[in-house]
Design a protein around this motif. Structure first.
Motif, PDB file in Angstrom:
ATOM      1  N   ILE A 149      26.361   0.209   1.668  1.00 37.00           N
ATOM      2  CA  ILE A 149      27.965  -0.926   1.699  1.00 37.00           C
ATOM      3  C   ILE A 149      27.560  -1.507  -0.158  1.00 37.00           C
ATOM      4  CG2 ILE A 149      27.667  -2.586   1.996  1.00 37.00           C
ATOM      5  CD1 ILE A 149      25.915  -3.339   4.759  1.00 37.00           C
ATOM      6  N   PHE A 150      28.971  -0.673  -0.882  1.00 34.00           N
ATOM      7  CA  PHE A 150      29.921  -1.530  -1.713  1.00 34.00           C
ATOM      8  C   PHE A 150      30.871  -2.177  -1.437  1.00 34.00           C
ATOM      9  CE2 PHE A 150      27.674   3.283  -1.201  1.00 34.00           C
ATOM     10  CZ  PHE A 150      26.772   3.317  -1.863  1.00 34.00           C
ATOM     11  N   GLU A 151      30.348  -2.489  -2.690  1.00 29.87           N
ATOM     12  CA  GLU A 151      31.849  -3.591  -3.447  1.00 29.87           C
ATOM     13  C   GLU A 151      32.606  -2.303  -4.645  1.00 29.87           C
ATOM     14  OE1 GLU A 151      32.905  -7.624  -4.999  1.00 29.87           O
ATOM     15  OE2 GLU A 151      30.908  -7.125  -5.059  1.00 29.87           O
ATOM     16  N   GLY A 152      33.034  -2.041  -4.052  1.00 26.17           N
ATOM     17  CA  GLY A 152      33.793  -0.724  -5.586  1.00 26.17           C
ATOM     18  C   GLY A 152      33.046   0.347  -5.429  1.00 26.17           C
ATOM     19  N   ALA A 153      32.103   0.399  -6.834  1.00 29.73           N
ATOM     20  CA  ALA A 153      31.064   0.976  -7.160  1.00 29.73           C
ATOM     21  C   ALA A 153      29.806   0.587  -6.896  1.00 29.73           C
ATOM     22  CB  ALA A 153      31.571   1.827  -8.546  1.00 29.73           C
ATOM     23  N   ASP A 154      29.587  -0.218  -6.894  1.00 31.14           N
ATOM     24  CA  ASP A 154      28.045  -1.428  -7.189  1.00 31.14           C
ATOM     25  C   ASP A 154      27.619  -1.507  -5.925  1.00 31.14           C
ATOM     26  OD1 ASP A 154      28.790  -1.648  -9.212  1.00 31.14           O
ATOM     27  OD2 ASP A 154      29.932  -3.698  -9.538  1.00 31.14           O
ATOM     28  N   ARG A 155      26.945  -0.693  -5.546  1.00 27.95           N
ATOM     29  CA  ARG A 155      26.198  -1.189  -4.283  1.00 27.95           C
ATOM     30  C   ARG A 155      25.461  -2.302  -4.125  1.00 27.95           C
ATOM     31  NH1 ARG A 155      21.400   3.754  -1.962  1.00 27.95           N
ATOM     32  NH2 ARG A 155      21.206   2.737   0.624  1.00 27.95           N
ATOM     33  N   ILE A 156      25.886  -2.951  -2.716  1.00 24.57           N
ATOM     34  CA  ILE A 156      24.669  -4.422  -2.101  1.00 24.57           C
ATOM     35  C   ILE A 156      23.680  -3.432  -1.980  1.00 24.57           C
ATOM     36  CG2 ILE A 156      25.655  -6.212  -0.502  1.00 24.57           C
ATOM     37  CD1 ILE A 156      28.443  -5.897  -1.019  1.00 24.57           C
ATOM     38  N   PRO A 213      45.564  -7.786   7.408  1.00 26.48           N
ATOM     39  CA  PRO A 213      46.224  -6.716   6.288  1.00 26.48           C
ATOM     40  C   PRO A 213      45.983  -7.734   4.699  1.00 26.48           C
ATOM     41  CG  PRO A 213      47.404  -7.167   7.951  1.00 26.48           C
ATOM     42  CD  PRO A 213      46.525  -8.156   8.646  1.00 26.48           C
ATOM     43  N   ASP A 214      46.215  -9.701   4.608  1.00 24.31           N
ATOM     44  CA  ASP A 214      45.687 -10.202   3.764  1.00 24.31           C
ATOM     45  C   ASP A 214      44.805 -10.189   2.889  1.00 24.31           C
ATOM     46  OD1 ASP A 214      45.295 -11.849   6.001  1.00 24.31           O
ATOM     47  OD2 ASP A 214      46.884 -13.517   4.891  1.00 24.31           O
ATOM     48  N   ALA A 215      43.713  -9.248   3.561  1.00 26.34           N
ATOM     49  CA  ALA A 215      42.121  -9.618   3.791  1.00 26.34           C
ATOM     50  C   ALA A 215      41.993  -9.412   1.996  1.00 26.34           C
ATOM     51  CB  ALA A 215      41.404  -8.587   4.323  1.00 26.34           C
ATOM     52  N   ALA A 216      41.075 -11.158   1.154  1.00 25.15           N
ATOM     53  CA  ALA A 216      41.498 -10.820  -0.142  1.00 25.15           C
ATOM     54  C   ALA A 216      40.309  -9.976  -0.832  1.00 25.15           C
ATOM     55  CB  ALA A 216      40.945 -12.247  -0.411  1.00 25.15           C
ATOM     56  N   LYS A 217      39.362  -9.438   0.027  1.00 27.08           N
ATOM     57  CA  LYS A 217      38.392  -7.715  -0.702  1.00 27.08           C
ATOM     58  C   LYS A 217      38.194  -7.282   0.262  1.00 27.08           C
ATOM     59  CE  LYS A 217      35.265  -9.624  -3.434  1.00 27.08           C
ATOM     60  NZ  LYS A 217      34.136 -10.613  -3.836  1.00 27.08           N
ATOM     61  N   THR A 218      37.916  -5.987   0.049  1.00 29.46           N
ATOM     62  CA  THR A 218      37.847  -4.469   1.667  1.00 29.46           C
ATOM     63  C   THR A 218      35.761  -4.535   0.086  1.00 29.46           C
ATOM     64  OG1 THR A 218      39.990  -4.186   2.003  1.00 29.46           O
ATOM     65  CG2 THR A 218      37.963  -2.328   2.065  1.00 29.46           C
ATOM     66  N   ILE A 219      35.162  -4.068   1.406  1.00 23.59           N
ATOM     67  CA  ILE A 219      34.508  -3.375   1.046  1.00 23.59           C
ATOM     68  C   ILE A 219      33.519  -2.503   1.656  1.00 23.59           C
ATOM     69  CG2 ILE A 219      32.327  -5.406   0.581  1.00 23.59           C
ATOM     70  CD1 ILE A 219      31.138  -5.571   2.748  1.00 23.59           C
ATOM     71  N   ASP A 220      33.162  -1.685   1.527  1.00 17.91           N
ATOM     72  CA  ASP A 220      33.068   0.163   1.700  1.00 17.91           C
ATOM     73  C   ASP A 220      31.105   0.361   2.476  1.00 17.91           C
ATOM     74  OD1 ASP A 220      35.307   1.918   1.739  1.00 17.91           O
ATOM     75  OD2 ASP A 220      34.669   0.800  -0.099  1.00 17.91           O
ATOM     76  N   TRP A 267      24.000 -12.106   1.023  1.00 15.82           N
ATOM     77  CA  TRP A 267      24.679 -11.028   0.272  1.00 15.82           C
ATOM     78  C   TRP A 267      26.080 -11.372   1.390  1.00 15.82           C
ATOM     79  CZ3 TRP A 267      27.781  -7.260   3.485  1.00 15.82           C
ATOM     80  CH2 TRP A 267      27.190  -6.786   4.274  1.00 15.82           C
ATOM     81  N   VAL A 268      26.809 -11.262   1.984  1.00 15.91           N
ATOM     82  CA  VAL A 268      27.677 -11.116   2.976  1.00 15.91           C
ATOM     83  C   VAL A 268      28.810 -12.739   2.110  1.00 15.91           C
ATOM     84  CG1 VAL A 268      28.506 -11.872   5.012  1.00 15.91           C
ATOM     85  CG2 VAL A 268      27.143 -10.641   5.441  1.00 15.91           C
ATOM     86  N   VAL A 269      27.986 -13.938   2.099  1.00 15.37           N
ATOM     87  CA  VAL A 269      28.544 -14.730   1.655  1.00 15.37           C
ATOM     88  C   VAL A 269      28.765 -14.632  -0.028  1.00 15.37           C
ATOM     89  CG1 VAL A 269      27.824 -17.987   0.703  1.00 15.37           C
ATOM     90  CG2 VAL A 269      26.964 -16.597   2.971  1.00 15.37           C
ATOM     91  N   ASP A 270      27.438 -14.222  -0.349  1.00 11.37           N
ATOM     92  CA  ASP A 270      27.950 -13.950  -1.957  1.00 11.37           C
ATOM     93  C   ASP A 270      29.188 -12.932  -1.860  1.00 11.37           C
ATOM     94  OD1 ASP A 270      25.533 -15.407  -2.361  1.00 11.37           O
ATOM     95  OD2 ASP A 270      24.706 -13.578  -2.818  1.00 11.37           O
ATOM     96  N   LEU A 271      29.925 -12.998  -1.843  1.00 12.23           N
ATOM     97  CA  LEU A 271      31.244 -11.492  -2.019  1.00 12.23           C
ATOM     98  C   LEU A 271      32.457 -12.323  -1.294  1.00 12.23           C
ATOM     99  CD1 LEU A 271      29.914  -8.689   1.098  1.00 12.23           C
ATOM    100  CD2 LEU A 271      30.396  -8.251  -2.058  1.00 12.23           C
TER     101      LEU A 271
END
Length: 246
Positions: free
Chosen positions: A226-233, A75-82, A240-244
């Motif tokens: 895979i997206f971080e917000g509107a940006d495709r990873i 529940p306290d995750a710092a960031k969510t990706i899609d 890429w996982v570590v960079d996030l």
């Protein structure tokens, strides 16, 4: 933690147009040769964080949204990706095989949460002609129970250990139910999977996910995406996982 030495070259993405395109025999032969060469290189790619396994922190939960999206994280995750996937998509399985354990650790540590969106445009490429839809329904049964570790294990089984091949046989509802049991799902969830209780909902939810993905990609839906917000990873970037999480 093992690190990836060779650069990851993903399999061609599955898309809604791939299987509608025809071609002459010589083009098909060349394509088969190219794919065989690429797949061979992928199999040599090092699994990142090999040995960690799926999520195992009991603080991680799974949440099934009304539109069928599955959120996996603390529940306290710092960031969510899609993440957009089709259960039969071989490139999705490859990304999960290489990066799934690295993602699991970031999820356990609360650095990332993952929102999974499932599409089913590869149904016609399955032996039963509806495998993707039934697998999505099974996912929804498992996710609704709320256990992050159980859902993560089931997801790993579906995309890595037990993923069927396109154009061949697939898994029955009972086999999917046994996978849910092996992942630690309670008996009520196993029955939900085995009965196909969520198949109709899964079909509707897959269409919603596909419409969303088409909107994001200009009408050219392809998986994995895979997206971080509107940006495709870019999953060609092996870090890429570590960079996030930086």
């Amino acid at each position: 933690m093992s690190q990836s030495s060779p650069k990851y070259t993903p399999r061609p993405m599955s898309s809604t147009t791939t299987y509608a395109l025809g071609g002459v025999a010589i083009v098909l032969i060349v394509l088969i040769v190219i794919l065989a060469m690429r797949w061979g290189r992928e199999d040599e790619a090092t699994v990142r964080n090999d040995g960690y396994g799926p999520v195992h922190n009991s603080a991680v939960i799974s949440v099934l949204a009304p539109d069928g999206a599955v959120l996996l994280g603390r529940p306290d995750a710092a960031k969510t990706i899609d993440v957009y996937e089709d259960p039969l998509c071989p490139a999705c399985g490859q990304v999960e095989r290489i990066y799934g354990q690295e993602l699991a650790q970031q999820i356990d540590e609360g650095k990332l949460a993952v929102r999974y969106h499932y599409v089913n445009f590869l149904d016609p490429r399955s032996g039963s002609k509806d495998y993707s839809t039934r697998a999505i329904a099974a996912n929804e049964c498992v996710a609704e129970a709320g256990s992050g570790p159980t859902y993560s294990k089931f997801h790993e089984l579906m995309f890595v250990s037990r993923q069927p091949r396109e154009g061949s046989g697939d898994l029955t509802n009972q086999e999917l139910a046994e996978m849910a049991r092996a992942a630690g799902a309670p008996e009520g969830v196993v029955q939900c999977v085995g009965s196909g209780a969520k198949v109709d909902a899964a079909k509707a939810n897959a269409k919603t996910a596909l419409d969303d993905l088409n909107s994001r990609l200009g009408g050219r839906a392809a998986t994995p995406a895979i997206f971080e917000g509107a940006d495709r990873i870019d999953v060609n970037n092996e870090t890429w996982v570590v960079d996030l999480t930086r």
